[in-house]
Scaffold this motif. Structure first.
Motif, PDB file in Angstrom:
ATOM      1  N   ALA A 142       0.837  -1.205   0.000  1.00  0.00           N
ATOM      2  CA  ALA A 142       0.000   0.000   0.000  1.00  0.00           C
ATOM      3  C   ALA A 142       0.870   1.251   0.000  1.00  0.00           C
ATOM      4  N   GLY A 143       1.923   1.256   0.831  1.00  0.00           N
ATOM      5  CA  GLY A 143       2.823   2.401   0.883  1.00  0.00           C
ATOM      6  C   GLY A 143       3.600   2.590  -0.404  1.00  0.00           C
ATOM      7  N   GLN A 144       4.078   1.482  -0.976  1.00  0.00           N
ATOM      8  CA  GLN A 144       4.861   1.552  -2.207  1.00  0.00           C
ATOM      9  C   GLN A 144       4.028   2.137  -3.353  1.00  0.00           C
ATOM     10  N   THR A 145       2.799   1.669  -3.477  1.00  0.00           N
ATOM     11  CA  THR A 145       1.951   2.101  -4.590  1.00  0.00           C
ATOM     12  C   THR A 145       1.539   3.563  -4.457  1.00  0.00           C
ATOM     13  N   THR A 146       1.155   3.974  -3.261  1.00  0.00           N
ATOM     14  CA  THR A 146       0.776   5.377  -3.063  1.00  0.00           C
ATOM     15  C   THR A 146       1.985   6.297  -3.191  1.00  0.00           C
ATOM     16  N   LEU A 147       3.183   5.767  -2.889  1.00  0.00           N
ATOM     17  CA  LEU A 147       4.386   6.580  -3.062  1.00  0.00           C
ATOM     18  C   LEU A 147       4.645   6.822  -4.545  1.00  0.00           C
ATOM     19  N   VAL A 148       4.439   5.805  -5.376  1.00  0.00           N
ATOM     20  CA  VAL A 148       4.557   5.992  -6.824  1.00  0.00           C
ATOM     21  C   VAL A 148       3.603   7.094  -7.283  1.00  0.00           C
ATOM     22  N   CYS A 149       2.375   7.031  -6.819  1.00  0.00           N
ATOM     23  CA  CYS A 149       1.371   8.018  -7.210  1.00  0.00           C
ATOM     24  C   CYS A 149       1.739   9.415  -6.733  1.00  0.00           C
ATOM     25  N   SER A 150       2.178   9.529  -5.473  1.00  0.00           N
ATOM     26  CA  SER A 150       2.479  10.849  -4.923  1.00  0.00           C
ATOM     27  C   SER A 150       3.680  11.484  -5.624  1.00  0.00           C
ATOM     28  N   VAL A 490      -8.633   7.292   4.846  1.00  0.00           N
ATOM     29  CA  VAL A 490      -9.541   6.529   3.987  1.00  0.00           C
ATOM     30  C   VAL A 490      -8.770   5.498   3.165  1.00  0.00           C
ATOM     31  N   MET A 491      -7.666   5.936   2.573  1.00  0.00           N
ATOM     32  CA  MET A 491      -6.880   5.056   1.715  1.00  0.00           C
ATOM     33  C   MET A 491      -6.278   3.893   2.503  1.00  0.00           C
ATOM     34  N   MET A 492      -5.618   4.198   3.599  1.00  0.00           N
ATOM     35  CA  MET A 492      -4.995   3.133   4.384  1.00  0.00           C
ATOM     36  C   MET A 492      -6.037   2.313   5.132  1.00  0.00           C
ATOM     37  N   GLY A 493      -7.140   2.970   5.529  1.00  0.00           N
ATOM     38  CA  GLY A 493      -8.225   2.237   6.179  1.00  0.00           C
ATOM     39  C   GLY A 493      -8.848   1.224   5.242  1.00  0.00           C
ATOM     40  N   GLY A 494      -9.009   1.613   3.967  1.00  0.00           N
ATOM     41  CA  GLY A 494      -9.571   0.693   2.980  1.00  0.00           C
ATOM     42  C   GLY A 494      -8.690  -0.531   2.779  1.00  0.00           C
ATOM     43  N   VAL A 495      -7.373  -0.313   2.714  1.00  0.00           N
ATOM     44  CA  VAL A 495      -6.438  -1.441   2.563  1.00  0.00           C
ATOM     45  C   VAL A 495      -6.495  -2.338   3.793  1.00  0.00           C
ATOM     46  N   PHE A 496      -6.522  -1.730   4.962  1.00  0.00           N
ATOM     47  CA  PHE A 496      -6.562  -2.501   6.211  1.00  0.00           C
ATOM     48  C   PHE A 496      -7.826  -3.357   6.294  1.00  0.00           C
ATOM     49  N   ILE A 497      -8.957  -2.775   5.941  1.00  0.00           N
ATOM     50  CA  ILE A 497     -10.224  -3.515   6.010  1.00  0.00           C
ATOM     51  C   ILE A 497     -10.215  -4.676   5.015  1.00  0.00           C
TER      52      ILE A 497
END
Length: 539
Positions: A142-150, A490-497
Motif C-alpha cells: 500500500a505504501g509503495q503504490t501510493t508513493l509511486v502516485c504521490s 480513507v486510503m490506508m483504512g480501505g487497505v486494512f479492512i
C-alpha cells in the motif's frame, strides 16, 4: 615483443581473475538466497565491479533531493515558516536514521526481494509468522503504490507550474489536466520500469549525477543570485509562523515533519533489488545508509538556502503557482533562470518516480511469488526477454493511477504523502519490533550488524514510527471539509479492512508466509535444485 606479450598475458590473467570473482560472488549470493528459501530468478546485473555504486544510486534516486524538497516545501511554510522549513526537516531526519540502521541490519542478514514481509515472517514466533508476514506485506505494498502516485502527482504539478510561469500566468491548468498529465507519466514509467535490469542499473548512475548536480546548482544559484536580498541569519533559523489553523504552535510545528518523512521513504528498495545485485549482503545495507544520510544532509542544506531567500512566508503562500518552490526560484532567478533549473528538477522527479516504480514492482512480484495477492499467478511472472516482472510493473501503475483520483481534493499531496509514509513506515517498524523482542536470535547476522546497540536503536525507531503514524492521520487544518480532509485515513483504512477481511475469511487457512521454491541445499554439493511446481492458492 616479449614484454608486450607478457603484459597481454598478465592482462588476460587479471580479467580471468575478475570474471572468476564475479561468478563466485554471484554463486554465493544465489546460495544465500536459496538458504532463505528462494531460487534466483533475476539476472544479477547490478555488476560486481560497480555493485555498490549502482545499488547506492538506486536507493538515492528514489529520494531525489531537490525534487522532493521542491514538492514538499509547503509543509514547512504552513507549519512554522522559517523554523518549520529548517528544523522541521532536521529533527525527523535524526530519528529516521535509527529506522535506516535497523533496516540495514535486517537486510544484511536476509537479502531477498521479499524484503520486509519476509523479515517479519522469520522474526515472529512461528505460530504468528504468517499473520506478521501478511500485515507487513500489505502495509508495504500500500505504501509503495501510493508513493509511486504521490511522486508522479508532484511531477505533474511541477509541469503545470512550469506552464504557468512560461505563459506568464495566462495558462493555468486545471485539476483534470493535472490528472491527465499524471496518467501520461505513469504510462511512460510503466514502459521504463519494464526494461531489463542492466539498463536500469546503468541509468541509475546517470540519475545520481543529475540529482546531485541539480541540487548543488539550486543551492549555489539561490545564495549567489539573491545577493543582499537575503533575510538575517536569525530570521532564517528562528522566525516562526503558524499558518495551519491549529491553535497550538507546537502541534503546527510537528505537522512540518511530513516533508522529510515523505522524502525519506523507499530506501528499503535496496532490499527489494537485492536479488539483482552481486554481494547484496554488503551492498544493500550500505546503500540504505548512504542514501538516507546523503538525502537528509543535502536536503537540509537546500532548505537552509531557501530559508535565507524568503523575505515573506505569507506572500509565498499566496502564490497561485501549484508548488511554492516554483515561486521561490521565480522571485530569485527570474523567469528564464527559474525555467532552466525547474526543467532539471522535473527530470529528477521523473527519474525518482521511475526508480520507485521499479521498487514497488519488485515488492508486488515477491508478494505474488508467495501467492498473497489476488491473481498472483499473473504478477509473479518474469518476462523471458527482459527478465523483469513486467506484469507487476503495469499493475503498480494502474493502481497508482486509481489512487491519483484524490488529486481533485485541495489536500491531495497531504493525503498521498501521509498514506505512503504510514504504509511504508508501518512495514519498516513491524519487523524491527519483532527483532528487538526476541526475533533477532532466530537469524544469522549478516556482514552489517549493530551489535549491542541493536535493541536501543530499534526501540527508538519503533517509538518514532508509532508517533509519526498517529500524526499523519490528522488533517492539515483544525476545520475540514470534504475537499480539505486528509484522505490518508480513507486510503490506508480501505487497505486494512480489505486485507483483514481476506485474512479472516480465507487467507489464514492457506497463507503460511513466504513460500519456499527451492529444495533444501545439498550438503554434499552446497547447491540447490529448484522445484518445478510452485503452488498457487489465491489465484
Amino acid at each position: 615483443m616479449d614484454i608486450v606479450k607478457n603484459e597481454k598475458d598478465e592482462h588476460r590473467s587479471f580479467e580471468a581473475t575478475i570474471d572468476t570473482d564475479n561468478i563466485s560472488l554471484r554463486h554465493a549470493d544465489d546460495l544465500l538466497l536459496a538458504q532463505l528459501g528462494y531460487k534466483s530468478e533475476f539476472k544479477r546485473e547490478f555488476s560486481a565491479w560497480i555493485q555498490l555504486i549502482e545499488t547506492v544510486a538506486f536507493s538515492f534516486s528514489i529520494m531525489g533531493v531537490i525534487a522532493s524538497v521542491s514538492s514538499t516545501l509547503i509543509f514547512g511554510l504552513d507549519s512554522g515558516g522559517h523554523v518549520g522549513i529548517v528544523f522541521g526537516w532536521l529533527i525527523p531526519c535524526i530519528f529516521v536514521l535509527t529506522v535506516a540502521l535497523s533496516m540495514a541490519e535486517l537486510t544484511s542478514a536476509m537479502p531477498t526481494s521479499a524484503g520486509l514481509y519476509y523479515f517479519a515472517a522469520k522474526l515472529a514466533p512461528s505460530e504468528y509468522g504468517p499473520l506478521a508476514s501478511w500485515i507487513t506485506g500489505w502495509a508495504n505494498i500500500a505504501g509503495q503504490t501510493t508513493l509511486v502516485c504521490s511522486i508522479d502527482f508532484t511531477c505533474a504539478q511541477m509541469i503545470t507550474t512550469a506552464v504557468a510561469v512560461a505563459s506568464d500566468g495566462a495558462v493555468v491548468l486545471s485539476a483534470g489536466a493535472t490528472f491527465g498529465i499524471l496518467w501520461g507519466i505513469l504510462f511512460s514509467h510503466a514502459i521504463v520500469c519494464s526494461a531489463a535490469t542492466n539498463v536500469l542499473a546503468r541509468l541509475n548512475v546517470f540519475y545520481v549525477l543529475v540529482n546531485v548536480g541539480s541540487t548543488l546548482a539550486a543551492i549555489i544559484a539561490l545564495l549567489v543570485v539573491s545577493g543582499d536580498a537575503k533575510v538575517s541569519t536569525k530570521d532564517a533559523f528562528t522566525l516562526f509562523e503558524n499558518n495551519t489553523g491549529w491553535a497550538s504552535n507546537g502541534w503546527a510545528f510537528i505537522l512540518s515533519f511530513t516533508a522529510p518523512m515523505w522524502t525519506l521513504t523507499g530506501y528499503d528498495s535496496a532490499a527489494h533489488i537485492s536479488e539483482e545485485v552481486a554481494g547484496a549482503a554488503t551492498a544493500a545495507p550500505i546503500a540504505i545508509l548512504v542514501g538516507v544520510v546523503a538525502t537528509a544532509s543535502l536536503g537540509w542544506i537546500v532548505l537552509i538556502a531557501v530559508s535565507f531567500v524568503i523575505p515573506s512566508v505569507s506572500d509565498l503562500l499566496s502564490s497561485e503557482l501549484p508548488l511554492p518552490m516554483g515561486q521561490v526560484f521565480l522571485n530569485v532567478l527570474g523567469k528564464r533562470g527559474m525555467l532552466a533549473i525547474w526543467s532539471l528538477i522535473i527530470v529528477v522527479q521523473y527519474v525518482t518516480g521511475a526508480a520507485q516504480g521499479v521498487d514497488a514492482s519488485r515488492v508486488v512480484f515477491a508478494f505474488s511469488r508467495d501467492d498473497a495477492l489476488p491473481g498472483s499467478r499473473w504478477w509473479k511472472r518474469i518476462n523471458p526477454y527482459t527478465q523483469t516482472p513486467v506484469n507487476a510493473v503495469w499493475l503498480v501503475m494502474v493502481v497508482a493511477a486509481l489512487c491519483g483520483t484524490v488529486g481533485f481534493s485541495e489536500t491531495a499531496l497531504n493525503s498521498l504523502a501521509g498514506a505512503a509514509v504510514i504504509g511504508l513506515y508501518t512495514s519498516y517498524a513491524f519487523p524491527i519490533f519483532l527483532s528487538i523482542i526476541g526475533g533477532k536470535d532466530k537469524i544469522t547476522p549478516g556482514p552489517f550488524t549493530l551489535g549491542r546497540f541493536s535493541k536501543p536503536i530499534g526501540w527508538i525507531a519503533v517509538s518514532w514510527v508509532s508517533f509519526i503514524t498517529i500524526m499523519l492521520l490528522f488533517p492539515p487544518g483544525l476545520k475540514t471539509t470534504a475537499q480539505e480532509m486528509n484522505y490518508a485515513v480513507v486510503m490506508m483504512g480501505g487497505v486494512f479492512i480489505f486485507a483483514s477481511a481476506w485474512w479472516m475469511l480465507s487467507a489464514k487457512k492457506w497463507f503460511h508466509g513466504p513460500v519456499t521454491n527451492v529444495d533444501s541445499p545439498r550438503k554434499d554439493q552446497g547447491e540447490t535444485t529448484p522445484d518445478h511446481e510452485h503452488s498457487s492458492r489465491s489465484d
